[in-house]
Design an enzyme around this catalytic site. Structure first.
Site, PDB file in Angstrom:
ATOM      1  CG  ASP A 211      -1.952   1.061   1.213  1.00  0.00           C
ATOM      2  OD1 ASP A 211      -2.755   1.069   0.266  1.00  0.00           O
ATOM      3  OD2 ASP A 211      -1.985   1.902   2.140  1.00  0.00           O
ATOM      4  CD  GLU A 280      -1.975   2.221  -3.780  1.00  0.00           C
ATOM      5  OE1 GLU A 280      -3.015   2.799  -4.061  1.00  0.00           O
ATOM      6  OE2 GLU A 280      -1.429   2.339  -2.661  1.00  0.00           O
TER       7      GLU A 280
HETATM    8  O1  TEU Z   1      -4.386   4.197  -1.729  1.00  0.00           O
HETATM    9  C1  TEU Z   1      -3.391   5.133  -1.988  1.00  0.00           C
HETATM   10  C2  TEU Z   1      -3.901   6.445  -2.480  1.00  0.00           C
HETATM   11  O2  TEU Z   1      -3.421   7.436  -2.033  1.00  0.00           O
HETATM   12  C3  TEU Z   1      -4.947   6.597  -3.514  1.00  0.00           C
HETATM   13  O3  TEU Z   1      -5.358   5.458  -4.121  1.00  0.00           O
HETATM   14  C4  TEU Z   1      -6.110   7.359  -2.985  1.00  0.00           C
HETATM   15  O4  TEU Z   1      -6.907   6.522  -2.193  1.00  0.00           O
HETATM   16  C5  TEU Z   1      -6.918   7.910  -4.133  1.00  0.00           C
HETATM   17  O5  TEU Z   1      -6.099   8.796  -4.803  1.00  0.00           O
HETATM   18  C6  TEU Z   1      -8.175   8.603  -3.689  1.00  0.00           C
HETATM   19  O6  TEU Z   1      -7.930   9.763  -2.991  1.00  0.00           O
HETATM   20  C7  TEU Z   1      -4.149   3.204  -0.803  1.00  0.00           C
HETATM   21  C8  TEU Z   1      -5.347   2.286  -0.718  1.00  0.00           C
HETATM   22  O7  TEU Z   1      -5.526   1.639  -1.943  1.00  0.00           O
HETATM   23  C9  TEU Z   1      -6.527   3.097  -0.307  1.00  0.00           C
HETATM   24  O8  TEU Z   1      -7.711   2.339  -0.315  1.00  0.00           O
HETATM   25  C10 TEU Z   1      -6.252   3.642   1.076  1.00  0.00           C
HETATM   26  O9  TEU Z   1      -7.290   4.514   1.447  1.00  0.00           O
HETATM   27  C11 TEU Z   1      -4.935   4.414   1.114  1.00  0.00           C
HETATM   28  O10 TEU Z   1      -3.877   3.719   0.476  1.00  0.00           O
HETATM   29  C12 TEU Z   1      -4.505   4.625   2.548  1.00  0.00           C
HETATM   30  O11 TEU Z   1      -4.081   3.409   3.109  1.00  0.00           O
END
Ligand code: TEU
Length: 561
Positions: A211, A280
């Site tokens: 993440d 990610e």
């Molecule tokens: O997401 C990372 C992230 O910053 C983006 O996907 C963000 O959620 C998107 O731009 C919408 O604003 C990861 C996870 O996939 C996400 O679900 C979590 O909320 C985030 O990290 C925090 O752990």
């Protein structure tokens, strides 16, 4: 030398993303769970994917749907038990499916025991130093330590009350206040995450999705940040991609982060077969992204530039070419992804004429939508995606052709973005609505018959035609297209890892060949396109009609005759 499937499977795997809260509810409480996943393993094996990635299933207060983890080496009771998790891993393997979990190393939950210790131990303590605490600015210290903004809106800092009751230090949270960032300068942070990796690897887990892999390291001194756009998307000018030059940022994609992944790679490589990682990392410069994929770092990364691309042939070709060139230069395979739990579902994105790349719901809401066109493009897009060199991700429900649910009532929204952004951004709930499996009315088989609890987000009333049951056996359904494409992908030696050669085709049409004897043609926006000579049709995303040409928003897989 022929690839070793035992160790190289990830180079061309199709990995199905299970958003556990919304996949299948085994115990009838309206929330998906491990029992639900176990009941659907035959469905996933039959679909023809190689692996699953399961979003966080650890104990969590659920301030951010499980991305606020309070114990990394256990299972959230609402999802099941550790024993059930172990049984699921074993059963998935029996079905020929590998299992990836989701590790969250940028932040913990504010209910993690470390955070309670940090609050109790007070300023200057070792316990507090596991997080990023700083005194405030201004005469009374009542202003945040710097200008950083949270991804979910508002300042990235929250002030605490010290044990003696006085107004205290501030802590950093790049996401919600319930997600304090940990300090990767602290030895405990390193050792604890390594222990978590081993804990799950020892239980047979095949790898991890990492993440926000690019956010762990913060610049020394925590300097104010100019409001740099993030992610910094390329713009298209005359079919070419243009980006502003890369520049260092105080917390995204800092060079020091790579040390973490070099250490993690050693751990993954110490297992037999070696375990794998997917980053990610919302890093749009392909050269910067490729750094995560050097031979002693991570195996793969999601290709978010592809995910965010507009439906335009020249643009798609540039994104694909750049990815293959940069990732190939470090020996890494590409992975192609159209949707996930953070972005508007691609049927609904493709239903709009957009001139700017992107993926958020807010970019779409004001644009007129043609969902039939969105579905046609989604069908064409999946043949492109699965035809490209490398691996691919399928986000649960895209195989059913689910659209984004854009009309969830305000009072059911749960994504912290909605509150944090002062009700200006509706957030990500619309792609997280529980899956429809069967039947003609909610909960569409998501929960077992006789359950009294409703699904945690309401499902639309018009999804009867989009259930797995309704689509099974219907040759025109999205589900049968995915099944056919995944079956062919396994049978066709040219597909998966490897290279492509572009075909020069009329404007608006994209096509490439792959050895031996395979071609993929996508009519993105062109007029009816002729198919290249010397090929037979393997599969098309829609009917070609009598003239045998590809209409716009249609693609074909071909085999040399
Ligand atoms: O997401 C990372 C992230 O910053 C983006 O996907 C963000 O959620 C998107 O731009 C919408 O604003 C990861 C996870 O996939 C996400 O679900 C979590 O909320 C985030 O990290 C925090 O752990």
């Amino acid at each position: 030398m022929a690839p070793d499937r035992r160790t190289d499977w990830w180079r061309d795997a199709v990995i199905y993303q299970i958003y556990i809260r919304s996949f299948a509810d085994g115990d009838g409480d309206g929330l998906g769970d491990i029992a639900g996943i176990r009941s659907k393993l035959p469905y996933l094996a039959d679909l023809g994917v190689d692996a699953v990635w399961i979003n966080p299933w650890y104990p969590s207060p659920m301030a951010d749907a499980g991305y606020d983890v309070s114990d990394y080496r256990s299972v959230e009771p609402r999802f099941g038990t550790l024993e059930e998790a172990e049984a699921l891993i074993a059963e998935a393997h029996q079905h020929g499916l590998r299992v990836l979990l989701d590790i969250v190393p940028n932040h913990t939950s504010d209910r993690h025991p470390w955070f309670a210790d940090a609050l109790a131990a007070g300023p200057g303590s070792r316990a507090r130093d596991r997080y990023v605490f700083r005194p405030g600015r201004g005469p009374d210290g009542d202003e945040p330590p710097n200008s950083w903004q949270s991804v979910f809106g508002g300042p990235a800092w929250e002030r605490v009350t010290e044990p003696d009751g006085s107004p205290g230090e501030w802590y950093l949270h790049l996401f919600a206040p319930e997600q304090p960032d940990v300090n990767w300068e602290h030895a405990d942070v390193w050792s604890d995450f390594e222990e978590t990796l081993r804990f799950w690897f020892d239980r047979g887990v095949d790898g991890f999705r990492i993440d926000v892999a690019h956010s762990l390291i913060k610049q020394e001194g925590l300097p104010d940040a100019e409001d740099l756009e993030w992610p910094r998307r390329p713009v298209e000018v005359d079919g070419a991609l243009h980006r502003s030059p890369w520049q260092p940022h105080p917390f995204w994609d800092r060079d020091e982060v790579h040390e973490v992944y070099r250490a993690w790679r050693k751990i993954a490589d110490s297992y037999d077969p070696p375990r794998v990682f997917v980053a990610e990392a919302w890093v749009d410069e392909p050269e910067r992204l490729a750094r995560y994929l050097r031979a002693d770092e991570l195996h793969t990364a999601f290709n978010f530039t592809y995910l965010q691309a507009i439906w335009e042939a020249g643009y798609l070709r540039h994104v694909i070419s750049e990815t293959l060139a940069e990732q190939g230069a470090v020996g890494a395979p590409a992975t192609w992804v159209l949707s996930n739990h953070d972005v508007a579902r691609h049927v609904s994105r493709f239903a709009r004429e957009r001139s700017e790349p992107g993926s958020s719901v807010m970019q779409l809401l004001d644009l007129p939508a043609d969902l039939d066109l969105g579905r046609r493009r989604a069908r064409a897009a999946v043949l492109l995606t699965l035809g490209l060199p490398g691996g691919a991700y399928v986000y649960q429900g895209e195989e059913l052709g689910l659209p984004e649910v854009e009309d969830l009532p305000d009072d059911v929204l749960q994504d912290p973005t909605w509150e944090r952004a002062g009700h200006t951004d509706r957030g990500r709930d619309g792609c997280r609505v529980p899956l429809p499996w069967s039947g003609s009315a909610p909960p569409y088989g998501f929960s077992p018959e006789g359950s009294t609890a409703a699904p945690w987000l309401p499902q639309p009333g018009d999804w009867a035609g989009l259930t797995a049951e309704a689509e099974t056996g219907d040759p025109g359904s999205m589900l049968e297209l995915y099944r056919a494409a995944l079956r062919l992908r396994r049978e066709t030696p040219a597909l998966g890892d490897g290279e492509l050669t572009w075909l020069e085709l009329p404007e608006g049409v994209l096509g490439f060949t792959r050895d031996p004897g395979f071609a993929c043609v996508v009519n993105v926006t062109g007029t009816h396109a002729a198919l290249p000579e010397g090929y037979d049709i393997l599969l098309t995303s829609d009917d070609l009609g009598t003239e045998g040409r590809l209409p716009a928003a249609t693609s074909a897989w071909l085999k040399r005759n």
